[in-house]
Every structure is written in structure tokens, then in C-alpha cells.
Design a protein around this motif. Sequence first.
Motif, PDB file in Angstrom:
ATOM      1  N   GLN A 179       0.821  -1.011   0.245  1.00  0.00           N
ATOM      2  CA  GLN A 179       0.066  -0.196  -0.148  1.00  0.00           C
ATOM      3  C   GLN A 179       0.820   1.309   0.198  1.00  0.00           C
ATOM      4  O   GLN A 179       0.049   2.322  -1.102  1.00  0.00           O
ATOM      5  N   HIS A 200      -1.521  -4.428  -4.324  1.00  0.00           N
ATOM      6  CA  HIS A 200      -2.765  -3.973  -2.819  1.00  0.00           C
ATOM      7  C   HIS A 200      -3.455  -3.174  -4.043  1.00  0.00           C
ATOM      8  O   HIS A 200      -3.048  -2.492  -5.054  1.00  0.00           O
ATOM      9  N   ARG A 201      -5.516  -3.046  -3.569  1.00  0.00           N
ATOM     10  CA  ARG A 201      -6.097  -2.859  -4.046  1.00  0.00           C
ATOM     11  C   ARG A 201      -6.071  -1.678  -4.693  1.00  0.00           C
ATOM     12  O   ARG A 201      -6.165  -0.966  -5.657  1.00  0.00           O
ATOM     13  N   ASP A 202      -5.420  -0.838  -3.830  1.00  0.00           N
ATOM     14  CA  ASP A 202      -5.918   0.586  -4.492  1.00  0.00           C
ATOM     15  C   ASP A 202      -4.922   1.524  -4.766  1.00  0.00           C
ATOM     16  O   ASP A 202      -4.899   2.561  -5.462  1.00  0.00           O
ATOM     17  N   HIS A 203      -3.918   0.541  -5.527  1.00  0.00           N
ATOM     18  CA  HIS A 203      -3.254   1.368  -6.856  1.00  0.00           C
ATOM     19  C   HIS A 203      -3.001  -0.053  -7.999  1.00  0.00           C
ATOM     20  O   HIS A 203      -2.414   0.313  -9.331  1.00  0.00           O
ATOM     21  N   GLU A 209      -5.412  -0.083 -10.069  1.00  0.00           N
ATOM     22  CA  GLU A 209      -6.078   0.873 -11.348  1.00  0.00           C
ATOM     23  C   GLU A 209      -5.509   1.731 -12.110  1.00  0.00           C
ATOM     24  O   GLU A 209      -5.018   1.827 -13.435  1.00  0.00           O
ATOM     25  N   ASP A 214      -6.519  -6.835  -0.740  1.00  0.00           N
ATOM     26  CA  ASP A 214      -6.808  -5.485   0.038  1.00  0.00           C
ATOM     27  C   ASP A 214      -5.886  -5.066   1.246  1.00  0.00           C
ATOM     28  O   ASP A 214      -6.441  -4.161   1.502  1.00  0.00           O
ATOM     29  N   SER A 215      -4.871  -5.441   1.491  1.00  0.00           N
ATOM     30  CA  SER A 215      -4.000  -5.425   1.982  1.00  0.00           C
ATOM     31  C   SER A 215      -2.835  -6.088   2.358  1.00  0.00           C
ATOM     32  O   SER A 215      -3.087  -7.231   1.940  1.00  0.00           O
TER      33      SER A 215
END
Length: 464
Positions: free
Chosen positions: A246, A279-282, A284, A376-377
Motif C-alpha cells: 500500500q 494492493h487494491r489502492d494501486h 487501477e 485488500d491489504s
Amino acid sequence: MTSADVRTIRHPFDGSIAGETSYATPEHVEEAVASAVAAAAKGAALSAAERAAALDEISAQIARRAGEFASLITAENGKPLKWARAEVSRAVSTFRWAAEEARRFSGELQRLDTDPAAAGRIALIRRVPRGPILAISPFNFPLNLVAHKVAPALAVGAPIIVKPAPATPLTALLLGEIMSGLDLPAGMFSVLPLPNERAAALVEDPRLPVVSFTGSGPVGSQIQAAVPHKHVTLELGGNAAALICQDWTDLAHAAQRIAVFGNYQAGQSCIAVQRVFVHRDHVEAFTPKLLAAVAALRTGDPRDTDTDVGPVIDERAAERIEQWIGEAVAAGGRVLAGGGRKGTTIEPTVLTGVPADAKVRAEEVFGPVLVVTPVDSDDEGFAAIDDSAYGLQAGVFTHRLDTAFAAHRRLRVGGVIVGDVPSFRADQMPYGGVKASGSGREGVASAMEDYTEPRLLVLTGVAL
């Protein structure tokens, strides 16, 4: 020596002839083993200066003939010339490191007067060769993975017999040509080209107490089961993972490194990136960067210095990889890039949405295939990395020291590479895995320990 059992080695890219050799006869095998046994005492008695000088000379001669070695590696292995040159440079370094390790291979001094009953006594623990070594090497690094067996053997003074992969014997034979001119006892080094099915007798020969094998898991398991009384080191497979944590900010750098080292040598490396957890934040932002980096790789004739990705070793391997990609798609995966095959060349492939039990995630592809999976983490990423039968190396892209140490503490792998791909390897560092990835460690000093056993000397009447 030659025999009537001639083998023609063909270029994996276009089938052109790379060279010819012949398989060793049973008489050749017996001569090599008997010579290694006869050389064992002489090899162990070589001074550090003699062993180091031989290793330095091998390093220097490989460097002088670097172009010849690189062209031969490309011809029989299909590895792009740029990667073949890198392999030759690493072999030069491996033998040079072994020369240095030979000079400092000294043992340990231990005082014993810590107990009154042992007053006046001191112990010297030295490591001595276990005996002649059988080294079985794979096709994917036909020079440097041979070097990682030969160099530590010579550094400790142990004779070694190399059985190269049937697909790539020529590079090992060229190394043997260099070594034949060294001032070493006869029998210290032999190369025996053999089909794999004729290697069992060598493995089981009681005169060869050490077996060092690099290759597939099933064959490694067979060797371990066949000779449980021997000292066996196994460098086996992997489905190496990279995790984008993350906190990681330089997504373009991570994408570039993963693209290159998922596809270098057509993915035919045990530590080539295969599984990519993001990590899902990245996801896209990272995925388009990865696809652009993969698209920039040039696929084609490995003899072209601009080629990044060449063929896999043969058509059967290419067909298997193509089939596994198809199975992943049938199970719900999506092809984001590549996926096609032309002869022995697989297009650099990126998949997503692949179930955890699909072969391209659960097994070792040994081809240019990347599987991208969001997590997710960071903790979920660590668990996903460990959800594997293998445990060779993992790459963790993080800037945080606590995350780096958490990865090192939690991941069941032989090595954790922080801020880079799992494909990083320096030739002096301990290298090996856990679980189905094998046992023992390579890296010159580590292999020297595997090839030797401790011998204790206690001196009495010593005043300290």
C-alpha cells in the motif's frame, strides 16, 4: 572422448544446428567415477593458493572467451543474447568469488577451558570434503548454474562430475575444455552428457556421496527417495511472487522491473516473476503501466541484440504453456496482453481474474506469463504469497522498514527481496528455498558448506 551415440543440438528458435556431441558410454561413466575417487585425496590436499589460482584462471579464461560462451548459450538454449552475455558475466564473478572463498576457507578455533575439566585443551574445527560430487544441472542457465556447482567444489578441493541437461550440454563441455588445461589432479572435473533416464546409476553410485541437483520438483523428489543416505542438495522450482504494498509510490519502476523479470529468458527461471499481487489502492494505476512495459518488450530471434524475449526451450514446453493459459481463461481468467504462440515462442502474457488453483498460479509456468491479482491489504498479500507449494524467493515493494521485516518474518521463502523483484540474485549470497522449492543453499560459501563436513581436532597441553 566421443561415442557412436551422437546427439545433435538444435537452436530452440528455428531448429538450426547449434552443434553436436555424443552421449557418454558406460565405460566413460566408469572412468569418470573411478578417476574422481582417485583424485579425492589429491584434491583435498591442494593448498589454498593452488585452488584459488585454478579458480582465478577459469574466471579469466571465461572472460576472455565471453563472446564465444554467450553465442553458444544462445544457440543451444534460445536465451536472448543480452541475457546470455549477462550469464557469462555472472559466471566470471562466480569463479572469482570462489577463488576468494578458497583463500579464507580456514575453519574455526574453539577454546575448551570454559570447564575446569578441559583446562589446557583447545579445539580446531575444519571442514573437509565429503567426497566426489555428482552435479546435475538444468538447461536454463547452462553456464552459471554449472559454475555454481563446480566453483565451490574446486574451492574445497572436491572432485566433481557434471551431468548437464540433455538440451544444453555444449556450454558445459566448453567449460570442460578450459578446465582440462589447468594444473589440477586428473579426475577433478568431468562432463558426462547423458540422457536423463541413464543418470539413475550415477545418482545411486555409492562412490559419489554428494548429489547436487537443480531442476524439476518431481525429479528432485525421486533423487531424494533413491539415495536417502547421501548428502543431497536440491534447487527446485518456484512460482515467484511480487507484492506491491500500500505504501509503495513508484508504480512505474515496479511495473518495469516486473515486466522485464517476468519475461527475461522467456520466463524460464525459477525466480522469474509469475504471480503479481497488487494492493487494491494501486490496481487501477499500476495495471496500465505494467501492460505498457510488457508491450515495450521486443520478442523475436534471440541472436538479435535488441531482442528481449526469445523462445522457450522446445515446442512441447510451448504447447504446455499455451494449454495452461487456455485453462486459466476457461476458469474465468482474462487475457490483458499476449496469450498467443508461434512455434516455440510464447507472447509475453498478462492475465487477471485467475483462480488460485489454476496452474498458472498454483504451479511453475516456466514461461513468459504474469498473473495479476488484487489484494485488500499487505497482510492479505503476504498470505497470498504463502498460498503456494513453493517457497524460493519473493519480492516486496515497500518503503517501510517495519513492512520489510514483517515480510521477512512471515513469508516461508528462502529469500525476501525488498524494493525489487524476486528475480534478484547476487552470486555470493545464499540461494535456495523451502517447501517444494528444495533444500540446501547455493551461493559459493553456502555450497562449500554443503560439500564438506566438520572434522574436529582437540589439542591437549595448550597454554592460552
